[in-house]
Design an enzyme around this catalytic site. Structure first.
Site, PDB file in Angstrom:
ATOM      1  NE  ARG A   1     -14.332  10.341  91.295  1.00 17.60           N
ATOM      2  CZ  ARG A   1     -15.419  10.823  91.916  1.00 17.60           C
ATOM      3  NH1 ARG A   1     -15.854  10.269  93.014  1.00 17.60           N
ATOM      4  NH2 ARG A   1     -16.083  11.842  91.416  1.00 17.60           N
TER       5      ARG A   1
ATOM      6  CG  HIS B   1     -12.365  14.326  93.487  1.00 21.28           C
ATOM      7  ND1 HIS B   1     -11.914  14.249  92.196  1.00 21.28           N
ATOM      8  CD2 HIS B   1     -11.682  15.354  94.058  1.00 21.28           C
ATOM      9  CE1 HIS B   1     -11.010  15.188  91.973  1.00 21.28           C
ATOM     10  NE2 HIS B   1     -10.846  15.865  93.091  1.00 21.28           N
TER      11      HIS B   1
ATOM     12  CE1 TYR C   1     -20.066  12.689  92.891  1.00 16.02           C
ATOM     13  CE2 TYR C   1     -19.779  13.911  94.941  1.00 16.02           C
ATOM     14  CZ  TYR C   1     -19.268  13.069  93.961  1.00 16.02           C
ATOM     15  OH  TYR C   1     -17.979  12.605  94.059  1.00 16.02           O
TER      16      TYR C   1
END
Length: 391
Positions: free
Chosen positions: A277, A281, A290
C-alpha cells in the site's frame, strides 16, 4: 515459481517464500521450464497487455482524484489503493462475466474493470448512499466496511451457486465462481476463518483473494501471523499459494487457475497477493507515524504500473501516441469524477427507511411515519434546518 526474500514488514526478513512471478520488477519475463502459470498467459496479445496497463493507469488516476476530493471536503473518507493496481486489474481480467465479486472497500481496480461507474463508486464515501450501484448489474457486491464480514457472505453465496447446479457443468457460460477480496488484517477476523471452514468442507466455488499490502492500518504483518499468510489457507485444507501482487500477469494467471478449479466444482483456493500500500490506509491515516521512508521508496521502485510499462516497451507493444491517449483518457476521467461527485446531492432523509428489509416491516413503517411527522412539524421553524445543516 520463483523465490523471494521477504523484507519490510513481512513475517521474517530471512525467510525465503515461494512466489509466483512471471515478470520481474524491471519488466523482464521470468523464464522457467514447465511453468504452468506462464502457459496461462501465453495467449495474451499486445492489445491484452495494453488493456491491462490502461485499466491500471485509470485506476491510479481515480485514486489520486478521490484522495484530492476528500482533502477538499467533498468526501467524508476514502480508502486509497495506489500500489495495488496489478493485484486488482490483473485478476479482474481473468473473471468470467457470470462470476461474482465481493470486495472490501479498496478494490477500485476490480470495480473499474467490471464497469462500475466511477462516480457511483464514491457515493458511499460522500455519504449519500449506502452502496452506490446495483450488484446484479455488474456482478460486484457493494463495498463492505466491516472488516472481513463479506468473506463469510461470499462463501454463503458460493454455496448457493453450488446448490443451484451452476458449477461443474462444463458450460463456460454457466459455471460460476465467487471471489472474496480482503486484506492481510482481515485474516485475523473470525468471519474470515469461519468462511475458510465452510468453503473447505463444502468444496465451495470461491477464491479467497487476500491482498497482503503488509500493513493492517498501523499493524505490520508480523502482528497478524507467525507464518506467511497463504499458509493460513493450508491449515483449513484449502489449496493456497502466494503470488507477486505487483505483477499483473502473474495475478491474472493465478486467478485464472483458481477460477478454473472453482468452475469445475473442485472447491476453493486461497491466494495471497503480496503487494504494498503506497498511500495511507484511509485518508484519516498518517502512515509516516509507523512506516520508514526507506521502505516506501523500496516499493515505489517496484511500482506495478511501471513494471507493465517496461514489459510493453521490451516486447515492442509500447506506442507513444497510444500512451498519450491513455493519459488523455485519465485526464478526462479526473474531470468527470470531480464534476460528478460535486453534483451528488444529499438524498431525501426518508430514504434511510428504504430497502432495510425486502418486504414491509412494521417497526420500520412506524419509524418512517414518526420521522415524516417530525419533519412536517419542524419545517420552517429553523430547528429542522439547523439539524439538517449539522448533518
Amino acid at each position: 515459481m520463483s523465490d523471494q526474500v521477504t523484507g519490510g514488514s513481512d513475517v521474517a526478513p530471512a525467510d525465503v517464500v515461494p512466489l509466483v512471478q512471471l515478470v520481474t520488477p524491471t519488466g523482464e519475463r521470468v523464464h522457467e521450464p514447465d511453468n504452468r502459470y506462464a502457459a496461462r498467459v501465453a495467449h495474451l496479445t499486445g492489445d491484452d497487455l495494453r488493456a491491462m496497463y490502461r485499466d491500471m493507469v485509470l485506476t491510479r488516476r481515480f485514486d489520486d482524484e478521490a484522495t484530492a476530493l476528500q482533502r477538499q471536503g467533498e468526501l467524508g473518507l476514502y480508502a486509497q489503493s495506489a500500489g495495488q493496481e496489478a493485484a486488482q486489474v490483473g485478476p479482474a481480467h481473468a473473471l468470467a462475466a457470470q462470476d461474482m465479486v465481493f470486495p472490501s472497500y479498496r478494490e477500485h481496480g476490480i470495480l473499474h474493470v467490471r464497469g462500475v461507474d466511477p462516480v457511483d463508486r464514491l457515493k458511499l464515501y460522500r455519504g449519500v448512499d449506502h452502496g452506490g450501484w446495483d450488484p446484479a448489474e455488474h456482478n460486484v457486491h457493494l463495498y463492505t466496511l466491516v472488516i472481513g464480514s463479506h468473506v463469510l457472505h461470499a462463501t454463503g453465496y458460493a454455496m448457493g451457486i453450488q446448490r443451484d447446479g451452476a458449477v461443474g457443468t462444463g458450460d463456460p457460460d454457466r459455471d460460476t465462481a465467487v471471489v472474496a477480496c480482503f486484506g492481510d488484517g482481515a485474516t485475523s477476523q473470525g468471519d474470515v476463518n469461519e468462511a475458510l471452514v465452510f468453503a473447505a468442507v463444502n468444496d465451495a466455488p470461491v477464491v479467497f483473494w487476500c491482498q497482503n499490502n503488509q500493513w493492517a492500518i498501523s499493524e505490520p504483518t508480523t502482528r497478524q501471523s507467525s507464518v506467511p499468510l497463504y499458509r493460513r489457507g493450508e491449515g483449513f485444507g484449502v489449496p493456497s499459494l502466494r503470488v507477486d501482487g505487483n505483477d499483473a500477469l502473474a495475478c491474472y494467471a493465478v486467478m485464472a487457475e483458481a477460477l478454473e478449479r472453482a468452475h469445475a466444482g473442485h472447491g476453493p483456493t486461497f491466494v495471497e497477493a503480496y503487494t504494498y500500500r503506497m498511500g495511507a490506509h484511509t485518508t484519516s491515516d498518517d502512515p509516516t507515524r509507523y512506516r520508514e521512508r526507506a521502505e516506501e521508496e523500496y516499493w515505489r521502485q517496484r511500482d506495478p504500473i511501471d513494471r507493465l510499462a517496461a514489459l510493453l516497451r521490451a516486447e515492442g507493444h509500447w506506442d507513444a501516441d497510444w500512451a498519450a491517449g491513455v493519459d488523455a483518457e485519465a485526464d478526462a476521467l479526473g474531470e468527470t469524477l470531480r464534476a460528478g461527485v460535486r453534483a451528488l446531492d444529499a438524498p431525501p432523509t426518508t430514504s434511510m427507511f428504504e430497502n432495510v428489509y425486502a418486504t414491509e416491516h412494521a417497526q420500520v413503517g412506524t419509524e418512517r411515519r414518526w420521522f415524516t411527522d417530525y419533519e412536517a412539524e419542524t419545517a420552517g421553524t429553523g430547528q429542522h434546518d439547523t439539524e439538517e445543516t449539522a448533518r
